[in-house]
Scaffold this motif. Sequence first.
Motif, short mmCIF file in Angstrom:
data_model
loop_
_atom_site.label_atom_id
_atom_site.label_comp_id
_atom_site.label_asym_id
_atom_site.label_seq_id
_atom_site.Cartn_x
_atom_site.Cartn_y
_atom_site.Cartn_z
N ASP A 188 73.17 -21.87 -49.76
CA ASP A 188 72.70 -20.91 -50.75
C ASP A 188 71.24 -20.54 -50.49
N ASP A 189 70.45 -21.57 -50.17
CA ASP A 189 69.03 -21.37 -49.93
C ASP A 189 68.79 -20.36 -48.79
N MET A 191 70.09 -16.77 -49.81
CA MET A 191 69.19 -16.12 -50.77
C MET A 191 67.93 -15.63 -50.05
N SER A 192 67.40 -16.46 -49.14
CA SER A 192 66.20 -16.06 -48.40
C SER A 192 66.48 -14.90 -47.46
N TYR A 193 67.68 -14.88 -46.88
CA TYR A 193 68.03 -13.76 -46.00
C TYR A 193 68.17 -12.49 -46.84
N ALA A 194 68.78 -12.60 -48.02
CA ALA A 194 68.91 -11.44 -48.91
C ALA A 194 67.53 -10.94 -49.35
N TYR A 247 73.86 -12.18 -53.68
CA TYR A 247 72.40 -12.33 -53.73
C TYR A 247 71.67 -11.00 -53.67
#
Lengths: 218, 214
Positions: A12-13, A16-19, A48
């Motif tokens: 998820d981390d 979310m950072s890629y999004a 995300y």
Amino acid sequence: MAPYPITHHLTDDLLMSYAAGTLPEAFALVAASHVSLCDECRARLGAYEALGGAVLDTEAEAMTDDALERGLAACLSRLDRPAPVQRPAMRQGPLPGPLADWIGGGLETVRWRPLGMGVRQAILPTSRRATARLLHIPAGVAVPDHGHRGTELTLVLQGAFRDETARFGPGDVEVAGQELDHQPVAEPGVDCICLAATDAPLRFNALLPRLLQPLFRI
Amino acid sequence: MTAQTAPFQICRAAPLRRRYAAAAEGQTAQERAAVTATEPDLAALMTAVRDRQDRAAFAALFRHFAPRIKGFLIKSGTEAALAEECAQDVMATLWHKAHLYDPARAGVATWVFTIARNRRIDLARRDRRPEPEDLPWMQDGTEPDQAELFEAAEENRRLAQALADLPEKQRALVQRAFWGDRSHSELAAETGLPLGTIKSRLRLALDRLRTRMS
């Protein structure tokens, strides 16, 4: 449909950072490549991005009517100019589109360097926040036993490897943190090709790879 | 990592893999009304831009989104005048990419966000962004059915509400995670909070959103 039964996904981390657009290039390259192969992570990325949309939509910067209309007029006057053409990323053999784009061709364009034991690598040009490399591990061969100081992402493109935690086949991504010491071994049969990215040098447990580490920039 | 559940069900793989004919035959009365509606239906406006290069619909989208894109870019550290100029770039890109708009795939705000995010990444000149392959479009040319579109819009509305209802600290962190040109560890350095706290607070926020969306 996705050609592989993918069982190891992005966290998820990372998604979310890629999004949000905050991953270093090397990690973004793994994320974009995995999402190209994995419908499930594509859907999670979509969620995300929807959250990003909700964040954008809820807060506006006050603009006077005058400024808004001037901006609109300027924007409208640009609409008839030809749009920049974007070539969609195309898959090349085992290389997902974003990766093939990044290296500018298929596997035949990769300039491999020997690492010993038949293992070969090619370092890809990325920003310095993290490094990315392609690894070619002959079927049945083990990569030296190592640990991690940061995060290491390994995406399988062809063949498969096993380590102490699981088996990773095409499309699978292993997310290794500081807690993991592992010795990946390529499965017999097909040579294993992976895209690996790390934001800190690996920690090798045997003396020889440690001495060679600066040389190979692992 | 083993398989995880999607954080919340906004997008599903199946509708993602459906192709919609780019040019619809005319528009519905609803769509026509939306162009002049006081509370614009963003999806209908976007469809009008896609199918008829409708400049009035584009103007309505511009008035809605330009202040939001400007705000987004300012919050990620862009100077106000530049942010306003970039908001125009983002909206021009929206116009030029309108043929790719698929209301079942993403809400208009989501789509604007991705374009604004990419503009911000270009501005920062730090890391380029490799994009995933486009989905192979199936050649059946079917239009999304109305129930599906309604459901997609409803999910986006519920997500916005769930975000608004988060406890202040969690919402602020989610916003900063999306605004900033900052990684989670940079956020930690900036806020003085340990990275573990940042990560667990974000996880709590996502769990809450997930519960609300399920």
